[in-house]
Design an enzyme around this catalytic site. Structure first.
Site: not given
Length: 418
Positions: A15, A95, A124, A175
């Site tokens: 990504d 995060r 996220d 992923s």
């Protein structure tokens, strides 16, 4: 005329690698990649080289492992945060730290925007966006994956067309996100909850049936809720977690298969590996049973669930979270001691507890000689304890219940009235 700059959260995966080139083309902006080393175990130098090769004008890399552990992981462990009782929030904890550092890097480089590689259906995106909007509302937020709405196959084709090297393939399309505190795996065959996770989904843990045939015992020492030593050897936070990840993984401990409720309203099947987190949460909770009062434990359970939701939902920087952590810090002041843990073929069992702050009194608990419990007071206590129930039974229960209409939660429709 100089182009505007954007700081992109960069992992080197599919990504974010594609996002570098796409932002160059779509927004005509210079991309500065930012990689936060949270112990994900990747080749940092390789990531930097790949970012520049893909089109970034600069690649910033920081080692924030100890910052991550001291300011995010340990506080969450002290709070007992396990989302829906299963997920130790590894990705969710990383995060807000990444967002905080990205804002600082954006200020240092005069960037006007920040970017991330999150999808439009994931958690996220919320964690990043809310943190950015809280810490630096003046920065524009770019989310390429959310904007382009490609399938993974289309994304792979874009990478191929632009000469972008990626590890993902159509055959192995997991992923993956990982840091010190845990590894998460999704997509591909895992999207069917009926399908057992294939062997290749796991990297940190052996299958329990392949684990050693003899249990391994550890002694974990805590000080005010924070782990400080294993088997008498003091360690800093990052080393302690890595040590437990290794030993736990070798014994098949730390596998989690969870269909969880995402913030955006969908259910998602996730595979997690978190040996250290699983072992430490269990050991910490057992030490709390020894050192906290009944009232503190009951209230702490509510706080734990609330803090889990706050972290999962991307609200780390809220004042409510700060208020709750104030309680947690105070609550943990006597949670010090040693916990003995046995690891065996995927299981982790606490086999011993000791603390100078223990509320367990052998003199009150024993049924042998030396018993100091005041037995003579039990009858009066029981009478008072059951008084309200006895009154209710005498006035209501023993007289029989009156008939009542069924409870409805919806008003009647027109057809009901006719």
């Amino acid at each position: 005329m100089a182009r505007e700059k954007v700081v992109l959260a960069y992992s080197g995966g599919l990504d974010t690698s594609v996002a570098v080139k796409w932002i160059n083309e779509k927004y005509n902006m210079d991309v500065i990649t930012y990689t936060c080393d949270l112990g994900q175990g990747r080749d940092v130098d390789g990531i930097k080289e790949k970012a520049i090769k893909t089109g970034a004008v600069e690649a910033v890399i920081e080692d924030t492992k100890n910052m991550f552990v001291d300011f995010f992981v340990w506080p969450s462990l002290m709070a007992g945060t396990m989302y829906e009782g299963k997920y130790p929030l590894a990705t969710a904890l990383g995060r807000p730290l990444i967002a905080h550092r990205m804002v600082e890097v954006a200020k240092e480089h005069g960037a006007t925007a920040v970017a991330h590689g999150c999808t439009g259906k994931g958690n996220d995106q919320v964690r990043f966006d809310v943190s950015f909007q809280t810490l630096a509302p003046q920065l524009k937020i770019i989310a390429p994956v959310r904007e382009w709405k490609w399938t993974r196959t289309e994304e792979l084709q874009y990478a191929k067309d632009h000469g972008i090297e990626v590890e993902a393939t159509k055959e192995s399309i997991f992923s993956i996100d990982q840091n010190l505190w845990g590894r998460s795996v999704e997509a591909g065959v895992l999207e069917d909850p009926w399908v057992a996770p294939p062997k290749e989904a796991y990297k940190w843990t052996v299958s329990p049936e392949d684990a050693p045939n003899q249990p391994v015992e550890l002694e974990i020492e805590f000080e005010q809720g924070r782990p400080i030593a294993i088997d008498g050897k003091e360690m800093d936070g990052a080393d302690l977690i890595l040590h437990l990840n290794k030993i736990g993984g070798e014994n098949g401990v730390g596998r989690i298969d969870h269909v969880e409720n995402r913030l955006v309203g969908i259910k998602s099947r996730e595979i997690y590996e978190a040996p250290a987190a699983v072992i430490l949460h269990n050991a910490h909770r057992e030490l709390e049973y020894l050192t906290l009062s009944r009232q503190s434990l009951r209230f702490k359970t509510f706080v734990s669930q609330t803090c889990s939701d706050i972290i999962y939902d991307g609200l780390w920087y809220s004042s409510f979270h700060q208020d709750l952590m104030g309680f947690v810090e105070k609550n943990q002041r006597f949670v010090s001691g040693t916990v003995r843990v046995s690891l065996y073929k995927g299981n982790h069992t606490v086999t011993g507890l000791k603390s100078e702050h223990s509320l367990y009194s052998p003199e009150l608990a024993t049924y042998e000689e030396g018993d100091q419990f005041p037995h003579e007071t039990a009858l009066g206590f029981i009478r008072i304890h059951g008084l309200a129930q006895q009154t209710q039974a005498r006035q209501q229960l023993l007289k029989g219940e009156p008939s009542s209409k069924p409870t409805r939660i919806m008003p009647p429709s027109q057809s009901d009235k006719s």
